[in-house]
Each structure stands twice: as structure tokens, then as C-alpha cells.
Design a protein around this motif. Structure first.
Motif, PDB file in Angstrom:
ATOM      1  N   ILE A  70      -0.707  -9.536 -12.808  1.00  0.00           N
ATOM      2  CA  ILE A  70      -2.095 -10.149 -13.089  1.00  0.00           C
ATOM      3  C   ILE A  70      -2.791  -9.236 -14.112  1.00  0.00           C
ATOM      4  CG2 ILE A  70      -4.429 -10.073 -11.935  1.00  0.00           C
ATOM      5  CD1 ILE A  70      -3.306 -10.312  -9.275  1.00  0.00           C
ATOM      6  N   GLU A  71      -3.366 -10.001 -15.362  1.00  0.00           N
ATOM      7  CA  GLU A  71      -3.767  -9.245 -16.268  1.00  0.00           C
ATOM      8  C   GLU A  71      -4.771  -8.293 -16.035  1.00  0.00           C
ATOM      9  OE1 GLU A  71      -3.542  -8.404 -20.522  1.00  0.00           O
ATOM     10  OE2 GLU A  71      -2.359  -9.750 -19.312  1.00  0.00           O
ATOM     11  N   ASN A  72      -4.787  -7.111 -16.584  1.00  0.00           N
ATOM     12  CA  ASN A  72      -5.763  -6.219 -16.537  1.00  0.00           C
ATOM     13  C   ASN A  72      -6.181  -5.686 -15.138  1.00  0.00           C
ATOM     14  OD1 ASN A  72      -7.398  -4.185 -17.909  1.00  0.00           O
ATOM     15  ND2 ASN A  72      -9.251  -5.370 -17.559  1.00  0.00           N
ATOM     16  N   ALA A  73      -5.097  -5.687 -14.225  1.00  0.00           N
ATOM     17  CA  ALA A  73      -5.314  -5.408 -12.717  1.00  0.00           C
ATOM     18  C   ALA A  73      -4.404  -4.249 -12.429  1.00  0.00           C
ATOM     19  CB  ALA A  73      -4.955  -6.568 -11.787  1.00  0.00           C
ATOM     20  N   ILE A  74      -4.667  -3.551 -11.542  1.00  0.00           N
ATOM     21  CA  ILE A  74      -3.748  -2.239 -11.180  1.00  0.00           C
ATOM     22  C   ILE A  74      -3.199  -2.542  -9.739  1.00  0.00           C
ATOM     23  CG2 ILE A  74      -4.303   0.084 -10.384  1.00  0.00           C
ATOM     24  CD1 ILE A  74      -6.721   0.378 -12.331  1.00  0.00           C
ATOM     25  N   VAL A  75      -2.114  -2.261  -9.482  1.00  0.00           N
ATOM     26  CA  VAL A  75      -1.299  -2.153  -8.411  1.00  0.00           C
ATOM     27  C   VAL A  75      -1.286  -0.735  -7.659  1.00  0.00           C
ATOM     28  CG1 VAL A  75       1.028  -2.784  -7.069  1.00  0.00           C
ATOM     29  CG2 VAL A  75       0.077  -3.875  -9.252  1.00  0.00           C
ATOM     30  N   VAL A  76      -1.779  -0.783  -6.586  1.00  0.00           N
ATOM     31  CA  VAL A  76      -1.986   0.629  -5.771  1.00  0.00           C
ATOM     32  C   VAL A  76      -1.205   0.462  -4.630  1.00  0.00           C
ATOM     33  CG1 VAL A  76      -3.659   2.041  -4.524  1.00  0.00           C
ATOM     34  CG2 VAL A  76      -4.365   0.884  -6.641  1.00  0.00           C
ATOM     35  N   ASN A  77      -0.342   1.613  -4.268  1.00  0.00           N
ATOM     36  CA  ASN A  77       0.236   1.936  -3.075  1.00  0.00           C
ATOM     37  C   ASN A  77       0.343   3.238  -2.477  1.00  0.00           C
ATOM     38  OD1 ASN A  77       2.606   2.213  -5.280  1.00  0.00           O
ATOM     39  ND2 ASN A  77       3.509   3.388  -3.687  1.00  0.00           N
ATOM     40  N   ALA A  78       0.421   3.431  -1.099  1.00  0.00           N
ATOM     41  CA  ALA A  78       0.400   4.938  -0.599  1.00  0.00           C
ATOM     42  C   ALA A  78       1.806   5.361  -0.735  1.00  0.00           C
ATOM     43  CB  ALA A  78      -0.016   4.708   0.699  1.00  0.00           C
ATOM     44  N   GLY A  79       1.652   6.679  -0.589  1.00  0.00           N
ATOM     45  CA  GLY A  79       3.112   7.398  -0.544  1.00  0.00           C
ATOM     46  C   GLY A  79       3.356   8.413   0.710  1.00  0.00           C
ATOM     47  N   ASP A  80       4.275   9.285   0.750  1.00  0.00           N
ATOM     48  CA  ASP A  80       4.636   9.994   1.856  1.00  0.00           C
ATOM     49  C   ASP A  80       3.412  10.788   2.325  1.00  0.00           C
ATOM     50  OD1 ASP A  80       7.141   9.134   1.588  1.00  0.00           O
ATOM     51  OD2 ASP A  80       7.941  10.834   0.582  1.00  0.00           O
ATOM     52  N   ALA A  81       2.777  11.362   1.220  1.00  0.00           N
ATOM     53  CA  ALA A  81       1.561  12.430   1.743  1.00  0.00           C
ATOM     54  C   ALA A  81       0.668  11.753   2.251  1.00  0.00           C
ATOM     55  CB  ALA A  81       1.131  12.993   0.468  1.00  0.00           C
ATOM     56  N   MET A  82       0.375  10.530   1.979  1.00  0.00           N
ATOM     57  CA  MET A  82      -0.783   9.688   2.478  1.00  0.00           C
ATOM     58  C   MET A  82      -0.404   9.241   3.967  1.00  0.00           C
ATOM     59  SD  MET A  82      -3.962   8.703   2.478  1.00  0.00           S
ATOM     60  CE  MET A  82      -4.293   8.880   1.007  1.00  0.00           C
ATOM     61  N   GLU A  83       0.996   8.989   4.177  1.00  0.00           N
ATOM     62  CA  GLU A  83       1.300   8.483   5.489  1.00  0.00           C
ATOM     63  C   GLU A  83       1.255   9.641   6.334  1.00  0.00           C
ATOM     64  OE1 GLU A  83       5.091   6.120   7.550  1.00  0.00           O
ATOM     65  OE2 GLU A  83       5.215   6.587   5.414  1.00  0.00           O
ATOM     66  N   PHE A  84       1.656  11.045   6.010  1.00  0.00           N
ATOM     67  CA  PHE A  84       1.607  12.159   6.853  1.00  0.00           C
ATOM     68  C   PHE A  84       0.150  12.293   7.314  1.00  0.00           C
ATOM     69  CE2 PHE A  84       5.526  14.014   4.253  1.00  0.00           C
ATOM     70  CZ  PHE A  84       6.396  13.474   5.070  1.00  0.00           C
ATOM     71  N   LEU A  85      -0.704  12.373   6.218  1.00  0.00           N
ATOM     72  CA  LEU A  85      -2.290  12.653   6.624  1.00  0.00           C
ATOM     73  C   LEU A  85      -2.909  11.776   7.665  1.00  0.00           C
ATOM     74  CD1 LEU A  85      -3.325  13.666   2.783  1.00  0.00           C
ATOM     75  CD2 LEU A  85      -3.209  15.238   4.816  1.00  0.00           C
ATOM     76  N   SER A  86      -2.397  10.491   7.438  1.00  0.00           N
ATOM     77  CA  SER A  86      -3.030   9.415   8.196  1.00  0.00           C
ATOM     78  C   SER A  86      -2.301   9.109   9.306  1.00  0.00           C
ATOM     79  CB  SER A  86      -2.991   8.071   7.501  1.00  0.00           C
ATOM     80  OG  SER A  86      -1.699   7.620   7.196  1.00  0.00           O
ATOM     81  N   GLY A  87      -1.144  10.164   9.742  1.00  0.00           N
ATOM     82  CA  GLY A  87      -0.375  10.054  11.048  1.00  0.00           C
ATOM     83  C   GLY A  87       0.121   8.647  10.969  1.00  0.00           C
ATOM     84  N   GLY A  88       0.830   8.225   9.866  1.00  0.00           N
ATOM     85  CA  GLY A  88       1.567   6.821   9.916  1.00  0.00           C
ATOM     86  C   GLY A  88       0.861   5.828   9.892  1.00  0.00           C
ATOM     87  N   PHE A  89      -0.502   5.813   9.838  1.00  0.00           N
ATOM     88  CA  PHE A  89      -1.463   4.559   9.919  1.00  0.00           C
ATOM     89  C   PHE A  89      -1.294   3.965   8.408  1.00  0.00           C
ATOM     90  CE2 PHE A  89      -5.418   2.077   9.413  1.00  0.00           C
ATOM     91  CZ  PHE A  89      -5.170   1.454  10.648  1.00  0.00           C
ATOM     92  N   TYR A  90      -1.633   4.604   7.517  1.00  0.00           N
ATOM     93  CA  TYR A  90      -1.397   4.086   6.046  1.00  0.00           C
ATOM     94  C   TYR A  90       0.119   4.318   5.825  1.00  0.00           C
ATOM     95  CZ  TYR A  90      -6.223   3.919   5.482  1.00  0.00           C
ATOM     96  OH  TYR A  90      -7.746   3.658   5.713  1.00  0.00           O
ATOM     97  N   ARG A  91       0.997   2.981   5.408  1.00  0.00           N
ATOM     98  CA  ARG A  91       2.436   3.098   5.205  1.00  0.00           C
ATOM     99  C   ARG A  91       2.778   3.589   3.786  1.00  0.00           C
ATOM    100  NH1 ARG A  91       4.197  -2.223   5.279  1.00  0.00           N
ATOM    101  NH2 ARG A  91       6.385  -1.108   5.695  1.00  0.00           N
TER     102      ARG A  91
END
Length: 366
Positions: free
Chosen positions: A246-267
Motif C-alpha cells: 500500500i503506497e506510503n503505508a507502514i506494516v506493523v507486527n509484534a515480536g517475541d518480546a511483546m508476546e512475553f510482555l503480554s503473556g501471549g495475548f499479542y502474538r
């Protein structure tokens, strides 16, 4: 007062978009320009929460950089590759295996992909504090613009996303922002990344996979969209879906550290890079990333005070919070091992290879 001049550099001409029909992932689009009020953020937080707990990926628009500014950034991103000699690149190679840091170059053929085939990818990685190390001569005049871009990515993209994710966990909205300082010690950095076409023999040996399915080790990965189709995510039904440009858009994803901090809620989303469709295979693929980690001294234990996590339950990877690794420990271990260790085939899942890092099974997907 006249506008400040910027260094003149060669223009990088990106590939045209593919005309192939691909099976694209259906990802939500979050407009950060509509996150000014408490009410707007509350609405967006629900969308981000659902995206990060299901697909693990979403798009951002309204992030504050114009198409013209991003074209300039892609011109800058190509300089470490096209305007620096191989001899000079060697002087700035990151000692990744020894230090667990990507700062500097990752040259081609460092990572083992499969079947004896090594990668055809170059990275140049720059800490948001660009003065942490020296840079190739062609890059030095561009450091003020790179600093401005890093600051923008941190303050106008990362921080708003972290606020929405904290609200999604029903925590004070600066909870995650406070773990990701601009001036604190961490490995959050800008990455310029260039993929080069491979031989037909290498494509056959690797089944057209350029980077195996993996999760990122940090908290949030920010990818500025570019036209060469190659990124795929592993959907819940076990199929690989393409990420659409998508022109001039950003793609965002979560990584391991966020999965740890969120107790697995954010994948931490499993994703890979494959050979582009036929009409784009003769082009290089130039990417711009802002890879984010929590501060080095953040312990990667669940944010158990979250009312949402208390209601829905959460996972602990370690029995005691004090046994969870610090961000710096997890980052160094994952970075040092990636593409360098011998993986073991999973005894439970097809197409999966494994390694154990800090007591956690890390999976790689074929």
C-alpha cells in the motif's frame, strides 16, 4: 530564510507493482491521524488489540511522512549498498555472532537458508543514536536525515502504537511507551535491507524461500511498505498469505518480546520472505525498517496487572518472573544464533525446525 539543502544522491527506482493475482492477507488499516483524542484512541485501541491478538500484523496510514519524504528515504536507504565499495563495507561489518548486535553491515551469504544455500541479502543497521559508531563515507552526510527519520519513527509511529496496545490491555496508555525510551539503552534501530535476485539452482534448493518463517525477537517491527511482493505471514489456517503493498503505508507486527510482555495475548507473528512473482524477479527489493526493542533492562515477564489479562488468562514462559530474560539477554541470544546454528527438526510439527534459546523453544518454518 531559504530552506536547508540536502545532499544530492542518486535516485533509487523501485520496481513496478506486480500484476499477478496473489492470495493476500486481509489486514486492518489503522489511521494514526485519527488518534488525537481520548475517544479516538479508545476506538483505535480495539482495532489494534484485535489485529495483534489475531493476525499479528496491521497497516498504518496517516503516519506523518509524505510520499515525497519516503521517496527520499528510499534513495538514502540504497546508498550503503550502491555507493559503498565492497572493500569499505568490510570495515563496517557488524560482529553479530560475537556481540549479539546487528549494528553495521550484515553482508550477503552470512545466513544459512536451506540445502547449503546462503542468503543474498545485505543489511545496514543504524542505531537511533547514529553517533554510537562510525559510518561509511557516503552515509555520513545523510546522518541528520536518518536521525530525523528515526526520531519520527519512534515518536510518531512506535509510541502511538504502544499507547494503543497498552489501552488494549486496559493499562495506562504510557505503560509500554515507558519501556521504550528514546534516550535509554536499547538496540532499537533503523535497518536498510536489500535483497538481490538468486540463481535458479538456489531457488530450487530452497523451494523459493529467501528467509524461513520466523518471529522477530523485539517488541514491534515497523516496515515501510515497498512494491516488491515477497513478504508472507502464516495464517491461523496454516497457509501462507502475501502482504500487499500500500503506497506510503507502514506494516506493523509484534515480536517475541511483546508476546512475553503480554503473556501471549499479542502474538509474535510468523512471517517469511519468498521469491517475488515472475514480473518482479529481475528487480532488487529495498526495504526500510524500524526494529524496536524494549530498554535493555526490561525483564520480559507478563504485565500481570493488566485487567484484561487477569480476565482472559495469560501464559508465563518461566515459573518466576525473575527467571525471565532481560531484553538485552534475549536480543543478544536470538541475534547471535540466527542463521548460524544447526536447527533440529520438530518431532511434533511438520515443516518446523527448532532451537532452544534462554530456555524457550524458538521455531523456524519452512
Amino acid at each position: 530564510m531559504p530552506a536547508p539543502t540536502v545532499p544530492q544522491i542518486p535516485h533509487y527506482e523501485p520496481a513496478p507493482e506486480t500484476t499477478q493475482t496473489l492470495d493476500y492477507a486481509d489486514l486492518p488499516i489503522i489511521d494514526l491521524s485519527k488518534a488525537d483524542t481520548v475517544e479516538e484512541r479508545a476506538q483505535l485501541a480495539v482495532q489494534v488489540r484485535d489485529a495483534m491478538s489475531n493476525q499479528g500484523f496491521f497497516y498504518i496510514v496517516g503516519h506523518g511522512y509524505s510520499p515525497e519524504q519516503m521517496k527520499r528515504m528510499f534513495d538514502i536507504a540504497d546508498i550503503p549498498f550502491s555507493q559503498v565499495s565492497d572493500e569499505e563495507k568490510q570495515k563496517y561489518v557488524a560482529p553479530t555472532k560475537q556481540t549479539g548486535s546487528y549494528q553495521g553491515y550484515k553482508l550477503r551469504q552470512y545466513w544459512h537458508i536451506d540445502g547449503g544455500v546462503r542468503d543474498q541479502v545485505e543489511n545496514y543497521n543504524i542505531n537511533r543514536d547514529v553517533n554510537k559508531r562510525t559510518h561509511p563515507e557516503a552515509v555520513r552526510p545523510l546522518l541528520p536525515e536518518i536521525t530525523q527519520f528515526a526520531r519520527h519513527s519512534h515518536q510518531n509511529v512506535l509510541n502511538p502504537v504502544l499507547r494503543l496496545m497498552a489501552l488494549g490491555l486496559e493499562l495506562p496508555e504510557d505503560t509500554l511507551v515507558n519501556l521504550h525510551g528514546w534516550d535509554t539503552r536499547s538496540e532499537t534501530y533503523v535497518r536498510f535491507m536489500k535483497y538481490y535476485p538468486r540463481s535458479a539452482e538456489d531457488e530450487e534448493k530452497t523451494k523459493n524461500v529467501w528467509l524461513k518463517g520466523h518471529t522477530d525477537f523485539g517488541t514491534i517491527s515497523i516496515l515501510y511498505s515497498q512494491p516488491v511482493a515477497a513478504l508472507q505471514i502464516l495464517a491461523r489456517d496454516g497457509t501462507w498469505k502475501w502482504i500487499k503493498h500500500i503506497e506510503n503505508a507502514i506494516v506493523v507486527n509484534a515480536g517475541d518480546a511483546m508476546e512475553f510482555l503480554s503473556g501471549g495475548f499479542y502474538r509474535a507473528t510468523i512471517h517469511r520472505v519468498v521469491q517475488p512473482p515472475p514480473d518482479q524477479r529481475q528487480y532488487t527489493r529495498l526495504g526500510i525498517f524500524y526494529f524496536c526493542t524494549a530498554d535493555d533492562d526490561v525483564r520480559l515477564a507478563p504485565l500481570a496487572t493488566s485487567p484484561l489479562l487477569q480476565r482472559v488468562g495469560f501464559r508465563r514462559w518461566f515459573e518466576q518472573d525473575e527467571d525471565a530474560p532481560l531484553m538485552v539477554e534475549w536480543r543478544k541470544a536470538r541475534t547471535s544464533a540466527y542463521g548460524q546454528t544447526t536447527l533440529a527438526k520438530s518431532t511434533e510439527e511438520d515443516r518446523v525446525e527448532e532451537e532452544v534459546i534462554n530456555g524457550v523453544v524458538v521455531k523456524h518454518y519452512n
